[in-house]
Scaffold this motif. Structure first.
Motif, mmCIF file in Angstrom:
data_model
loop_
_atom_site.group_PDB
_atom_site.id
_atom_site.type_symbol
_atom_site.label_atom_id
_atom_site.label_comp_id
_atom_site.label_asym_id
_atom_site.label_seq_id
_atom_site.Cartn_x
_atom_site.Cartn_y
_atom_site.Cartn_z
ATOM 1 N N ALA A 1 -10.386 1.205 -11.690
ATOM 2 C CA ALA A 1 -9.903 0.559 -12.910
ATOM 3 C C ALA A 1 -8.380 0.634 -12.974
ATOM 4 O O ALA A 1 -7.778 1.613 -12.515
ATOM 5 C CB ALA A 1 -10.506 1.231 -14.132
ATOM 6 N N GLU A 2 -7.778 -0.401 -13.548
ATOM 7 C CA GLU A 2 -6.320 -0.393 -13.716
ATOM 8 C C GLU A 2 -5.935 0.653 -14.748
ATOM 9 O O GLU A 2 -6.630 0.868 -15.744
ATOM 10 C CB GLU A 2 -5.861 -1.777 -14.172
ATOM 11 C CG GLU A 2 -4.350 -1.899 -14.277
ATOM 12 C CD GLU A 2 -3.888 -3.336 -14.449
ATOM 13 O OE1 GLU A 2 -3.208 -3.609 -15.459
ATOM 14 O OE2 GLU A 2 -4.216 -4.173 -13.587
ATOM 15 N N ILE A 3 -4.825 1.320 -14.501
ATOM 16 C CA ILE A 3 -4.297 2.316 -15.439
ATOM 17 C C ILE A 3 -3.245 1.622 -16.303
ATOM 18 O O ILE A 3 -2.244 1.119 -15.782
ATOM 19 C CB ILE A 3 -3.666 3.506 -14.686
ATOM 20 C CG1 ILE A 3 -4.703 4.188 -13.790
ATOM 21 C CG2 ILE A 3 -3.069 4.508 -15.661
ATOM 22 C CD1 ILE A 3 -4.129 5.213 -12.828
ATOM 23 N N ASN A 4 -3.471 1.556 -17.613
ATOM 24 C CA ASN A 4 -2.489 0.869 -18.459
ATOM 25 C C ASN A 4 -1.511 1.850 -19.092
ATOM 26 O O ASN A 4 -1.776 3.053 -19.190
ATOM 27 C CB ASN A 4 -3.174 -0.019 -19.518
ATOM 28 C CG ASN A 4 -4.022 0.784 -20.477
ATOM 29 O OD1 ASN A 4 -3.542 1.683 -21.159
ATOM 30 N ND2 ASN A 4 -5.305 0.450 -20.546
ATOM 31 N N GLU A 5 -0.388 1.329 -19.511
ATOM 32 C CA GLU A 5 0.698 2.172 -20.019
ATOM 33 C C GLU A 5 0.265 2.957 -21.258
ATOM 34 O O GLU A 5 0.563 4.148 -21.390
ATOM 35 C CB GLU A 5 1.926 1.310 -20.347
ATOM 36 C CG GLU A 5 3.116 2.116 -20.816
ATOM 37 C CD GLU A 5 4.341 1.262 -21.114
ATOM 38 O OE1 GLU A 5 5.357 1.822 -21.558
ATOM 39 O OE2 GLU A 5 4.279 0.032 -20.907
ATOM 40 N N VAL B 1 3.280 0.454 -9.447
ATOM 41 C CA VAL B 1 3.084 0.252 -8.008
ATOM 42 C C VAL B 1 1.675 0.667 -7.597
ATOM 43 O O VAL B 1 1.027 -0.004 -6.784
ATOM 44 C CB VAL B 1 4.161 1.024 -7.214
ATOM 45 C CG1 VAL B 1 3.912 0.906 -5.713
ATOM 46 C CG2 VAL B 1 5.557 0.499 -7.558
ATOM 47 N N LEU B 2 1.184 1.769 -8.170
ATOM 48 C CA LEU B 2 -0.182 2.227 -7.870
ATOM 49 C C LEU B 2 -1.201 1.151 -8.219
ATOM 50 O O LEU B 2 -2.115 0.863 -7.430
ATOM 51 C CB LEU B 2 -0.476 3.506 -8.643
ATOM 52 C CG LEU B 2 -1.909 4.062 -8.534
ATOM 53 C CD1 LEU B 2 -2.210 4.521 -7.117
ATOM 54 C CD2 LEU B 2 -2.113 5.206 -9.524
ATOM 55 N N ASN B 3 -1.067 0.555 -9.383
ATOM 56 C CA ASN B 3 -2.012 -0.484 -9.810
ATOM 57 C C ASN B 3 -2.041 -1.658 -8.843
ATOM 58 O O ASN B 3 -3.106 -2.196 -8.528
ATOM 59 C CB ASN B 3 -1.652 -0.984 -11.214
ATOM 60 C CG ASN B 3 -2.171 -0.084 -12.316
ATOM 61 O OD1 ASN B 3 -3.119 0.672 -12.124
ATOM 62 N ND2 ASN B 3 -1.545 -0.151 -13.474
ATOM 63 N N ILE B 4 -0.873 -2.071 -8.364
ATOM 64 C CA ILE B 4 -0.805 -3.218 -7.455
ATOM 65 C C ILE B 4 -1.510 -2.913 -6.137
ATOM 66 O O ILE B 4 -2.241 -3.751 -5.593
ATOM 67 C CB ILE B 4 0.672 -3.614 -7.190
ATOM 68 C CG1 ILE B 4 1.324 -4.157 -8.461
ATOM 69 C CG2 ILE B 4 0.773 -4.638 -6.052
ATOM 70 C CD1 ILE B 4 0.771 -5.478 -8.947
ATOM 71 N N MET B 5 -1.326 -1.710 -5.610
ATOM 72 C CA MET B 5 -1.851 -1.376 -4.277
ATOM 73 C C MET B 5 -3.318 -0.987 -4.280
ATOM 74 O O MET B 5 -3.978 -1.046 -3.238
ATOM 75 C CB MET B 5 -1.027 -0.245 -3.654
ATOM 76 C CG MET B 5 0.411 -0.608 -3.347
ATOM 77 S SD MET B 5 1.231 0.611 -2.288
ATOM 78 C CE MET B 5 1.184 2.060 -3.342
ATOM 79 N N SER B 6 -3.848 -0.561 -5.417
ATOM 80 C CA SER B 6 -5.214 -0.031 -5.476
ATOM 81 C C SER B 6 -6.262 -1.113 -5.268
ATOM 82 O O SER B 6 -6.006 -2.301 -5.474
ATOM 83 C CB SER B 6 -5.449 0.634 -6.841
ATOM 84 O OG SER B 6 -4.591 1.729 -7.032
ATOM 85 N N GLY B 7 -7.458 -0.681 -4.867
ATOM 86 C CA GLY B 7 -8.598 -1.599 -4.810
ATOM 87 C C GLY B 7 -9.370 -1.541 -3.512
ATOM 88 O O GLY B 7 -8.895 -1.043 -2.494
ATOM 89 N N LYS B 8 -10.572 -2.039 -3.578
ATOM 90 C CA LYS B 8 -11.459 -2.063 -2.414
ATOM 91 C C LYS B 8 -10.934 -3.051 -1.375
ATOM 92 O O LYS B 8 -10.401 -4.100 -1.712
ATOM 93 C CB LYS B 8 -12.868 -2.453 -2.850
ATOM 94 C CG LYS B 8 -13.923 -2.233 -1.782
ATOM 95 C CD LYS B 8 -15.321 -2.258 -2.373
ATOM 96 C CE LYS B 8 -16.388 -2.039 -1.307
ATOM 97 N NZ LYS B 8 -16.245 -0.765 -0.599
#
Length: 466
Positions: free
Chosen positions: A239-243, A221-228
């Motif tokens: 940067a995206e956080i990968n598993e 969920v964090l990856n989807i919502m993050s960004g400028k």
């Protein structure tokens, strides 16, 4: 890694369940729940979106990981066409004209919103009792508070009414209710997720944060919502956080904790014992542990509330019934403003507005507000020095266990002090995660700014350590 999102996604892809049945089941649970977590049920919208997901699957189309996953939204986020009340009398009939950036990103990924969730009015509280919809009841013991201000969001996740929920954290409003209900709750680095469309409480510390039952679901969920976001100038590209990256914890060599948090008279004896036992288990894994010096908790709480009250007084000045809200006419325009605000704001909101205007007023701002700003700079500098020595800072989430419903309303000062261990990390704008381990209300993991990945890594390490 454990993940409800991945499990449900696979069930949908394998046609073991339909999205419509999944959504209807969760809606039924929300309708029947007795924990006062629901402000508005988004049943029509949710079922329409679920039917579209089922149609895609029936046609053999690929669906995204979040597509068809039911989630909840704290009732301080704009979602176009839905009622957004902030659990307040003033906005009880207000309909959003647009959708918050963070929520729009989830909708674009196919996630299905089920509910606008109960919370402290405008985020003002640590118990989710300051609400026109009735106090949120704790998921584990309904005689206790659900925590706040994102109490409805935390309880819905804990009770499996939603797969994840989106809360808002200003001084601990995701982390503390996550701890009270034994789930995960993340306050990301300030600026990682856009605040556009989130009703402002204190703009310098407000953060969008996910609540979920697993580290992996928080990561997704964090990856989807993050960004400028061009609509929020405090945001930055991340940067995206990968598993795979959060499974590798070899880089974490040293952790610290604030000894004055643990040696404080206010901490519950069992919380202290459990925290120190967790520290010993971490040491046994070969990680060095350092006791650190920090500001006294009373100083942290005073600094936070000085700045937060000043900012909320400014942010809520626009709510006078003219453009927004439940207007109450009186003899003159000035009286109309006065009556509208006095009758529609909660006692806690009025307390914070009065306090904020006081610290900003002539004769007080130099002595109080500017001192608060200076202390915030010192707190940030302290964190910078600490993270030159340690990789992670670990702390209890709260000094004590959840109070009974009604107790916090009788003693607002005690409610403010329940934030003693969360507000410092907010003032430092650090990524901080509550995990449901270590003490009765969990542990709090913090790292230096922009090191959200490191926080999730250490949480994954602790999952099998304590």
């Amino acid at each position: 890694m454990d993940s409800q999102i991945k499990h449900i996604h696979q069930q949908l892809v394998n046609k073991e369940i339909t999205c419509t049945a999944l959504v209807q089941d969760r809606l039924n649970l929300l309708k029947q729940n007795t924990h006062n977590t629901v402000n508005t049920l988004l049943d029509t919208l949710a079922l329409e979106l679920a039917a579209k997901v089922d149609a895609k699957i029936a046609n053999g189309e690929t669906i995204g990981l979040l597509e068809g996953i039911p989630f909840g939204i704290k009732d301080v986020y704009m979602v176009q066409g839905t009622t957004t009340t902030a659990s307040s009398n003033l906005l009880k009939n207000y309909k959003s004209a647009y959708t918050a950036t963070a929520i729009q990103k989830l909708l674009d990924a196919g996630a299905i919103p089920l509910v606008k969730e109960n919370c402290d009015s405008f985020g003002h509280g640590s118990s989710s009792e300051n609400t026109i919809f009735g106090a949120v009841k704790n998921a584990i013991n309904p005689d206790l508070v659900g925590g706040g201000s994102s109490g409805g969001s935390a309880v819905n996740v804990a009770k499996n009414y939603t797969v994840f929920s989106i809360g808002g954290d200003t001084g601990g409003s995701v982390r503390q209710p996550a701890g009270y209900n034994n789930i995960y709750g993340l306050k990301p680095t300030y600026g990682r997720i856009s605040r556009y469309g989130l009703m402002a409480y204190a703009s310098s510390t407000d953060c969008v944060g996910p609540l979920a039952k697993s580290i992996e679901d928080v990561r997704i969920v964090l990856n989807i919502m993050s960004g400028k976001d061009v609509k929020d100038q405090t945001t930055y590209a991340s940067a995206e956080i990968n598993e795979a990256s959060i499974l590798n914890t070899e880089g974490i060599k040293t952790i610290g904790y604030f000894k004055n948090f643990i040696d404080n008279d206010a901490i519950d004896a069992q919380v202290k014992l459990d925290f120190l036992a967790s520290i010993e288990k971490i040491k046994a894994k070969g990680i060095e542990v350092k006791a650190l010096d920090f500001f006294e908790s009373n100083t942290l709480v005073s600094t936070y509330y000085t700045l937060a009250m000043a900012e909320t007084a400014s942010n809520l000045s626009r709510l006078d019934g003219t453009n927004y809200g439940n207007r109450i006419e009186s003899g003159s325009l000035k009286e109309t403003y006065s009556v509208t605000r006095s009758e529609n704001f909660s006692e806690e909101t009025k307390r914070r507005i009065v306090g904020g205007n006081q610290v900003l007023s002539q004769g007080f701002s130099d002595a109080i507000y500017l001192k608060g700003l200076a202390l915030r700079d010192q707190i940030s500098a302290n964190f910078e020095n600490d993270f030159n020595e340690v990789d992670i800072i670990l702390s209890p989430v709260t000094p004590s266990t959840p109070p009974k419903i009604g107790d916090s309303l009788k003693d607002p000062h005690a409610m403010y002090l329940s934030d003693a261990y969360t507000v410092g990390f907010s003032l430092g704008q650090l990524p901080t995660l509550t995990i449901p381990q270590g003490t009765a209300t969990g542990l709090q993991i913090s790292a230096a700014k922009n090191n959200d990945e490191l926080v999730l890594k250490f949480a994954n390490f602790l999952k099998d350590t304590i």
